[in-house]
Design a protein around this motif. Sequence first.
Motif, PDB file in Angstrom:
ATOM      1  N   ASP A   1     -23.600 -10.139 -34.490  1.00 47.75           N
ATOM      2  CA  ASP A   1     -22.337 -10.687 -34.009  1.00 47.75           C
ATOM      3  C   ASP A   1     -21.631 -11.471 -35.117  1.00 47.75           C
ATOM      4  O   ASP A   1     -21.982 -11.365 -36.292  1.00 47.75           O
ATOM      5  CB  ASP A   1     -22.565 -11.539 -32.753  1.00 47.75           C
ATOM      6  CG  ASP A   1     -23.230 -12.881 -33.046  1.00 47.75           C
ATOM      7  OD1 ASP A   1     -23.723 -13.103 -34.176  1.00 47.75           O
ATOM      8  OD2 ASP A   1     -23.264 -13.729 -32.125  1.00 47.75           O
ATOM      9  N   ASP A   2     -20.628 -12.262 -34.740  1.00 46.30           N
ATOM     10  CA  ASP A   2     -19.815 -12.979 -35.720  1.00 46.30           C
ATOM     11  C   ASP A   2     -20.450 -14.265 -36.206  1.00 46.30           C
ATOM     12  O   ASP A   2     -19.872 -14.975 -37.038  1.00 46.30           O
ATOM     13  CB  ASP A   2     -18.460 -13.326 -35.085  1.00 46.30           C
ATOM     14  CG  ASP A   2     -18.627 -14.285 -33.919  1.00 46.30           C
ATOM     15  OD1 ASP A   2     -18.297 -15.486 -34.079  1.00 46.30           O
ATOM     16  OD2 ASP A   2     -19.100 -13.871 -32.856  1.00 46.30           O
ATOM     17  N   SER A   3     -21.636 -14.630 -35.733  1.00 46.05           N
ATOM     18  CA  SER A   3     -22.235 -15.921 -36.054  1.00 46.05           C
ATOM     19  C   SER A   3     -22.666 -15.999 -37.511  1.00 46.05           C
ATOM     20  O   SER A   3     -22.960 -14.992 -38.160  1.00 46.05           O
ATOM     21  CB  SER A   3     -23.446 -16.175 -35.156  1.00 46.05           C
ATOM     22  OG  SER A   3     -24.479 -15.239 -35.430  1.00 46.05           O
ATOM     23  N   ALA A  16     -26.272 -14.752 -37.954  1.00 43.20           N
ATOM     24  CA  ALA A  16     -26.339 -13.295 -38.101  1.00 43.20           C
ATOM     25  C   ALA A  16     -25.941 -12.889 -39.509  1.00 43.20           C
ATOM     26  O   ALA A  16     -26.478 -11.912 -40.052  1.00 43.20           O
ATOM     27  CB  ALA A  16     -25.437 -12.624 -37.075  1.00 43.20           C
ATOM     28  N   THR A  61     -21.211  -4.275 -36.355  1.00 42.54           N
ATOM     29  CA  THR A  61     -20.809  -5.679 -36.408  1.00 42.54           C
ATOM     30  C   THR A  61     -19.304  -5.835 -36.248  1.00 42.54           C
ATOM     31  O   THR A  61     -18.531  -4.946 -36.622  1.00 42.54           O
ATOM     32  CB  THR A  61     -21.252  -6.335 -37.733  1.00 42.54           C
ATOM     33  OG1 THR A  61     -20.978  -7.743 -37.677  1.00 42.54           O
ATOM     34  CG2 THR A  61     -20.535  -5.731 -38.926  1.00 42.54           C
ATOM     35  N   LEU A  94     -29.840  -6.367 -30.567  1.00 38.31           N
ATOM     36  CA  LEU A  94     -28.709  -7.237 -30.851  1.00 38.31           C
ATOM     37  C   LEU A  94     -29.224  -8.582 -31.330  1.00 38.31           C
ATOM     38  O   LEU A  94     -30.094  -9.189 -30.694  1.00 38.31           O
ATOM     39  CB  LEU A  94     -27.869  -7.437 -29.582  1.00 38.31           C
ATOM     40  CG  LEU A  94     -26.895  -8.615 -29.569  1.00 38.31           C
ATOM     41  CD1 LEU A  94     -25.795  -8.433 -30.606  1.00 38.31           C
ATOM     42  CD2 LEU A  94     -26.318  -8.825 -28.178  1.00 38.31           C
ATOM     43  N   MET A 119     -27.697 -12.246 -32.065  1.00 37.56           N
ATOM     44  CA  MET A 119     -26.481 -13.017 -31.837  1.00 37.56           C
ATOM     45  C   MET A 119     -26.809 -14.499 -31.724  1.00 37.56           C
ATOM     46  O   MET A 119     -27.966 -14.883 -31.528  1.00 37.56           O
ATOM     47  CB  MET A 119     -25.771 -12.551 -30.568  1.00 37.56           C
ATOM     48  CG  MET A 119     -26.574 -12.681 -29.306  1.00 37.56           C
ATOM     49  SD  MET A 119     -25.624 -12.264 -27.811  1.00 37.56           S
ATOM     50  CE  MET A 119     -24.681 -13.767 -27.605  1.00 37.56           C
ATOM     51  N   SER A 120     -25.774 -15.337 -31.842  1.00 34.31           N
ATOM     52  CA  SER A 120     -25.954 -16.767 -31.699  1.00 34.31           C
ATOM     53  C   SER A 120     -24.902 -17.325 -30.752  1.00 34.31           C
ATOM     54  O   SER A 120     -24.008 -16.602 -30.293  1.00 34.31           O
ATOM     55  CB  SER A 120     -25.884 -17.459 -33.063  1.00 34.31           C
ATOM     56  OG  SER A 120     -26.263 -18.826 -32.956  1.00 34.31           O
ATOM     57  N   LYS A 145     -19.315 -10.991 -27.070  1.00 33.56           N
ATOM     58  CA  LYS A 145     -20.764 -11.165 -26.980  1.00 33.56           C
ATOM     59  C   LYS A 145     -21.308 -10.504 -25.711  1.00 33.56           C
ATOM     60  O   LYS A 145     -22.376  -9.871 -25.734  1.00 33.56           O
ATOM     61  CB  LYS A 145     -21.125 -12.652 -27.025  1.00 33.56           C
ATOM     62  CG  LYS A 145     -20.878 -13.316 -28.385  1.00 33.56           C
ATOM     63  CD  LYS A 145     -21.279 -14.776 -28.358  1.00 33.56           C
ATOM     64  CE  LYS A 145     -20.887 -15.515 -29.630  1.00 33.56           C
ATOM     65  NZ  LYS A 145     -21.618 -15.063 -30.817  1.00 33.56           N
ATOM     66  N   LEU A 201     -21.483  -6.809 -26.332  1.00 25.94           N
ATOM     67  CA  LEU A 201     -22.639  -6.481 -27.176  1.00 25.94           C
ATOM     68  C   LEU A 201     -23.934  -6.533 -26.369  1.00 25.94           C
ATOM     69  O   LEU A 201     -24.811  -5.680 -26.535  1.00 25.94           O
ATOM     70  CB  LEU A 201     -22.706  -7.445 -28.356  1.00 25.94           C
ATOM     71  CG  LEU A 201     -21.642  -7.261 -29.440  1.00 25.94           C
ATOM     72  CD1 LEU A 201     -21.643  -8.442 -30.407  1.00 25.94           C
ATOM     73  CD2 LEU A 201     -21.861  -5.953 -30.210  1.00 25.94           C
ATOM     74  N   ARG A 258     -32.281  -7.939 -26.732  1.00 25.75           N
ATOM     75  CA  ARG A 258     -31.343  -9.008 -27.089  1.00 25.75           C
ATOM     76  C   ARG A 258     -32.109 -10.169 -27.704  1.00 25.75           C
ATOM     77  O   ARG A 258     -33.020 -10.719 -27.078  1.00 25.75           O
ATOM     78  CB  ARG A 258     -30.596  -9.492 -25.851  1.00 25.75           C
ATOM     79  CG  ARG A 258     -29.876  -8.402 -25.075  1.00 25.75           C
ATOM     80  CD  ARG A 258     -29.524  -8.907 -23.694  1.00 25.75           C
ATOM     81  NE  ARG A 258     -28.773  -7.933 -22.914  1.00 25.75           N
ATOM     82  CZ  ARG A 258     -28.469  -8.089 -21.626  1.00 25.75           C
ATOM     83  NH1 ARG A 258     -28.874  -9.185 -20.991  1.00 25.75           N
ATOM     84  NH2 ARG A 258     -27.784  -7.167 -20.982  1.00 25.75           N
TER      85      ARG A 258
END
Length: 272
Positions: free
Chosen positions: A108-110, A113, A130, A178, A180-181, A201, A204, A211
Amino acid sequence: MNMTHLAESRTVAARRRAIVDYVITRGNVEIDELVLRFETSRMTIHRDLHALSGQGLVRKVHGGVTTLPNGIVESSVLYRLRRAVREKKAIAALAAGMIVPGDVIALDDSTTARFVSDHLAGIGALTVLTNSLGVATTLAGAPDIRLLALGGCYHPTFDAFFGLLCEQAIGALRVNTLFMSVSAIHGLCAYHQEQDIVKVKHALMRVADRRVLLADSTKFGVTALNRLADLGEFDVLITDDGLPPDIRDRLQDRDVMLRVARSCTADTLKTA
C-alpha cells in the motif's frame, strides 16, 4: 524567463525546501520563528506556506505550521519517512521473509511498505501491485520484478494514487499477500484519518488471500477518525519490540497472530 527571474525562482524553491526540512525536524513551528530563521518577511513566509500546504507538504495551523498528524489529518510522507525508521526497517525485514519467489504481492501507500520494497530485488521472480509512486519508483526496472502500478488521482501528501480508478483497477486483480499499514490502533481496531485512503485499503484487503498489517509500536493506543478494520481481519500483525507488554498480552489473548521484530537492528528478528 530571464536570468534574474530564474535566479529568484531557484531562491524561492531552495527556501521552501529548507522550510519543509525545518518543520519536519521540529514538528510544530510558529510563523515568527520562520521569519527569524529565514530572515524574510511574514508576507513571504505566508506565501511560502500557502504554496507548501497546497502541495500537501505542511499543514497550516493557528499561528504556525506543522507536519504532525492528528485524528483527522495525516502527516506528509516526508515526515513519516523520518519517523520510527529503525522500527519500520525491522518490521519490513521480517515482512520480507514471508515472501517467496513466484508470489503476487500488494504494497500500500504506507512508508513501512516502502521499506519492504527495499528487500524485494533479491528474492526472485515476483509480481508487485502498488498504488505508491515511491514504491513503484524503487522497483521500476528491478530484475525479476513485474510491477503493476495502480493509477488514479495522485495525492502529493502521500506520494500515492487514490480514487475510483485506483479502486476499480484493484478489483480486477488478485494477490497472494497484502502488506499494509495504518495510522492508529486503538483497542482491537485499526484506524486512518483519510477516507480515500481507507477505501483503497479496503479494496486491497478484498483481493488478498493473506493480509499482513505492519504497525510500529508508536501507532498503538492512539486513534484516528475512520475505522478501517478489526485486527482479527488480518492474518498477521507485525510490530516492533517497543510494544508495551500489556498491549502485547492483550492482543495475544484475543488470538491476534502477532510477530515482533527486534528494532535494535533491522536484521535481528524474533517471533512472539
